[in-house]
Design a protein around this motif. Structure first.
Motif, mmCIF file in Angstrom:
data_model
loop_
_atom_site.group_PDB
_atom_site.id
_atom_site.type_symbol
_atom_site.label_atom_id
_atom_site.label_comp_id
_atom_site.label_asym_id
_atom_site.label_seq_id
_atom_site.Cartn_x
_atom_site.Cartn_y
_atom_site.Cartn_z
ATOM 1 N N TYR A 110 -14.424 -8.859 -17.356
ATOM 2 C CA TYR A 110 -14.425 -8.517 -15.927
ATOM 3 C C TYR A 110 -13.052 -8.819 -15.330
ATOM 4 O O TYR A 110 -12.484 -8.008 -14.599
ATOM 5 N N GLY A 152 -6.136 -3.693 -10.074
ATOM 6 C CA GLY A 152 -5.691 -4.214 -8.776
ATOM 7 C C GLY A 152 -6.871 -4.435 -7.844
ATOM 8 O O GLY A 152 -6.883 -3.951 -6.713
ATOM 9 N N ARG A 153 -7.869 -5.167 -8.326
ATOM 10 C CA ARG A 153 -9.103 -5.402 -7.566
ATOM 11 C C ARG A 153 -9.792 -4.082 -7.214
ATOM 12 O O ARG A 153 -10.106 -3.821 -6.060
ATOM 13 N N PHE A 154 -9.990 -3.243 -8.228
ATOM 14 C CA PHE A 154 -10.674 -1.955 -8.047
ATOM 15 C C PHE A 154 -10.010 -1.118 -6.959
ATOM 16 O O PHE A 154 -10.669 -0.605 -6.050
ATOM 17 N N ARG A 155 -8.693 -1.002 -7.056
ATOM 18 C CA ARG A 155 -7.963 -0.266 -6.036
ATOM 19 C C ARG A 155 -7.046 0.817 -6.606
ATOM 20 O O ARG A 155 -6.906 1.881 -6.026
ATOM 21 N N PHE A 156 -6.376 0.541 -7.729
ATOM 22 C CA PHE A 156 -5.425 1.511 -8.280
ATOM 23 C C PHE A 156 -6.153 2.748 -8.808
ATOM 24 O O PHE A 156 -7.375 2.787 -8.866
ATOM 25 N N THR A 160 -9.152 2.940 -11.150
ATOM 26 C CA THR A 160 -10.494 2.548 -10.691
ATOM 27 C C THR A 160 -11.414 3.756 -10.840
ATOM 28 O O THR A 160 -11.749 4.444 -9.881
ATOM 29 N N THR A 161 -11.763 4.033 -12.071
ATOM 30 C CA THR A 161 -12.610 5.182 -12.406
ATOM 31 C C THR A 161 -14.079 4.780 -12.287
ATOM 32 O O THR A 161 -14.405 3.582 -12.228
ATOM 33 N N PRO A 162 -14.963 5.776 -12.280
ATOM 34 C CA PRO A 162 -16.390 5.436 -12.337
ATOM 35 C C PRO A 162 -16.687 4.500 -13.524
ATOM 36 O O PRO A 162 -17.481 3.565 -13.405
ATOM 37 N N LEU A 206 -16.119 0.782 -12.721
ATOM 38 C CA LEU A 206 -17.194 0.159 -11.941
ATOM 39 C C LEU A 206 -18.502 0.067 -12.737
ATOM 40 O O LEU A 206 -19.247 -0.901 -12.597
ATOM 41 N N ARG A 207 -18.757 1.063 -13.577
ATOM 42 C CA ARG A 207 -19.991 1.003 -14.393
ATOM 43 C C ARG A 207 -19.930 -0.156 -15.377
ATOM 44 O O ARG A 207 -20.907 -0.896 -15.542
ATOM 45 N N ARG A 212 -14.461 -6.408 -0.547
ATOM 46 C CA ARG A 212 -13.741 -5.827 -1.690
ATOM 47 C C ARG A 212 -14.362 -6.281 -3.014
ATOM 48 O O ARG A 212 -13.695 -6.780 -3.893
ATOM 49 N N LEU A 240 -21.701 -1.954 -7.655
ATOM 50 C CA LEU A 240 -20.708 -1.277 -8.493
ATOM 51 C C LEU A 240 -21.243 0.045 -9.055
ATOM 52 O O LEU A 240 -20.487 1.005 -9.178
ATOM 53 N N ARG A 241 -22.521 0.082 -9.369
ATOM 54 C CA ARG A 241 -23.087 1.343 -9.890
ATOM 55 C C ARG A 241 -23.036 2.431 -8.819
ATOM 56 O O ARG A 241 -22.664 3.576 -9.101
ATOM 57 N N ALA A 259 -19.505 3.583 -8.448
ATOM 58 C CA ALA A 259 -19.125 4.525 -9.517
ATOM 59 C C ALA A 259 -19.602 5.939 -9.174
ATOM 60 O O ALA A 259 -18.853 6.919 -9.317
ATOM 61 N N ILE A 296 -17.434 7.460 -6.432
ATOM 62 C CA ILE A 296 -16.136 7.935 -6.935
ATOM 63 C C ILE A 296 -16.338 9.289 -7.607
ATOM 64 O O ILE A 296 -15.563 10.231 -7.416
ATOM 65 N N ASN A 297 -17.401 9.400 -8.390
ATOM 66 C CA ASN A 297 -17.722 10.698 -9.013
ATOM 67 C C ASN A 297 -17.853 11.795 -7.971
ATOM 68 O O ASN A 297 -17.532 12.947 -8.225
ATOM 69 N N PRO A 357 -10.829 5.330 -4.309
ATOM 70 C CA PRO A 357 -10.694 3.882 -4.033
ATOM 71 C C PRO A 357 -9.315 3.513 -3.503
ATOM 72 O O PRO A 357 -9.207 2.667 -2.609
ATOM 73 N N ARG A 358 -8.270 4.145 -4.009
ATOM 74 C CA ARG A 358 -6.918 3.791 -3.573
ATOM 75 C C ARG A 358 -6.720 4.133 -2.100
ATOM 76 O O ARG A 358 -6.272 3.292 -1.315
ATOM 77 N N ASN A 392 -8.935 1.813 0.153
ATOM 78 C CA ASN A 392 -8.365 0.459 0.233
ATOM 79 C C ASN A 392 -7.092 0.437 1.061
ATOM 80 O O ASN A 392 -6.866 -0.482 1.839
#
Lengths: 287, 287
Positions: free
Chosen positions: A158, A166-170, A173-175, A178-179, B167, B178-179, B182, B185-186, B191-192, B195
């Motif tokens: 994790y 970058g804390r789920f920011r860059f 940060t794909t699906p 997070l999954r 965050r 998080l699910r 995800a 995002i799909n 996210p960028r 944020n």
């Protein structure tokens, strides 16, 4: 890619002594990934060492409760060699620095990476540029091997994904990021504890330094470029060290409209370290 | 809970004019959730208004491209009433403040919340204390209704969950948070961008103020309590307003070992606003 995972798992089966290494001055993704990989290999009955050139930043020490990560520089007389070597997040073998001296004739090299500049060195190359982080690749490898991830390993992975995104920011940060994060929380990773250890763990001196930097923030080009400047005298007055400035360049982009942020660390009269960050697609590595 | 969603979906079918409201001074979770809910209701052919008491903070304005959210205070002569009213994130009807004046005899009230102090008011109460955020409940409701979430609505719900979990850091950062993230995002949430809009959008004055606060950080009780103090004179010198201090109490907990953080905002000689944050299980609301 599943086929590659199977090749790696087979190579592990026949190996006896395994070295895990990564690039100079390892970061969160590299550290979390190395430790998680070691957990699986140890539980598979192997003799395993993690050796990098460069100390791990103190904010990541909580991931390494057993103090497993060794710094090549402070253990120069290493009389040990491995028959299998995992090289993580390196574009080529040069990036492991002095650790290269531990490679013996006939050592099998496994190259794991998610960066597009990888040169596909090694006996097995697994380079997935779509992966959210190396931590995501290690998660895939360990679950493919049928390994049960405990709380400690879930925490390490994790942290790897959290820091690399970058804390789920860059943009990574794909699906998937997070999954996998959701699965790791299910397995015991505690987002609050991990975030607190890495991002809410500053020294008083370090916060005062940040205060000084922000109070003296300068902008340029209609606010598109922002500068943070520290000189040696201020660092001495505030009693801060180089490590206290880590990550501070990010604050240069807190400013609305800032596209490029620069942190100047004046080391002495002739040397100044320049750290750059860009907000969107501006490629600072091209400068 | 599925049964409750069906009751709500049925109530919407027979409604003509719908009011969405939330607590005084709406936050990110409330704003994102209200807008996403409105998107679904508008696409279902309803006449919909969002009216709260209190302006929305400027960092959330990007979520409301159509400027749909109305402030009751600046639109006092509202001659409009709804037959169905969604009340979001309120423990009781008092928390919607003056907006209560818009309730007419016979208006049906739907109470949606994820906080344990909810008093189960209204004709339909859906209170899920296990939900990661109100945004998670709205996601469940909209997908239960078979509604297709576009990029705009995915962005609104992502912002709701992101801000309410700090965050993806607070204890409501569940696997569900998080699910759903995800999935959003799909569906197009970035996210960028989200944020950057919310957390990397400070004014120069606001950053200077933060610099001042950190440089003057004080600690107490062996560093377990940390104080940030702003006085009116400094605020005037740095040309900052009340909004510039929003969220700054969080920085009081960046210090290693700090368990309770306090931000004192001295308004005038007789009044000082005190904001509190705690790191772990310390209940600052009990103070």
């Amino acid at each position: 890619m599943k086929e590659k995972f199977n090749q790696i798992i087979e190579s592990v089966k026949t190996a006896r002594r395994i070295l895990i290494t990564s690039h100079l001055d390892p970061d969160g993704d590299s550290i979390g990934s190395q430790l998680a990989l070691k957990g699986w290999l140890m539980d598979s009955g192997k003799e395993v060492r993690i050796i990098n050139q460069g100390k791990i930043p103190s904010k990541y020490l909580f991931l390494d409760e057993e103090k497993a990560i060794e710094d090549f520089d402070s253990a120069k007389a290493i009389d040990w060699s491995a028959d299998l070597i995992f090289v993580l997040e390196c574009p080529n073998l040069e990036r492991i620095g002095e650790v290269k001296k531990l490679l013996k004739e006939g050592s099998k090299v496994i190259n794991l990476d998610h960066h597009p500049d990888n040169s596909f060195f090694g006996d097995i190359s697994y380079v997935d540029t779509q992966a959210c982080a190396l931590g995501g690749i290690i998660y895939g490898l360990l679950t493919s091997a049928g390994y049960h991830l405990d709380k400690r390993i879930a925490t390490q992975l994790y942290a790897a994904i959290l820091t690399d995104t970058g804390r789920f920011r860059f943009s990574n940060t794909t699906p998937e990021a997070l999954r996998i994060g959701a699965e790791l929380i299910n397995l015991g990773a505690n987002p609050r504890e991990i975030n607190n250890q890495i991002y809410y763990n500053s020294s008083n001196a370090s916060l005062k330094l940040l205060g000084f930097l922000l109070l003296n923030l300068e902008t340029f080009a209609n606010g598109k470029i922002s500068f943070l400047v520290i000189d040696q005298q201020t660092m001495e007055e505030l009693k801060v060290s180089k490590e206290d400035t880590e990550g501070f360049v990010d604050y240069s982009l807190f400013l609305k409209g800032a596209e490029v942020g620069v942190l100047f660390t004046q080391k002495n009269d002739s040397k100044t370290k320049v750290s750059l960050r860009s907000q969107n697609s501006f490629d600072v590595s091209a400068l």
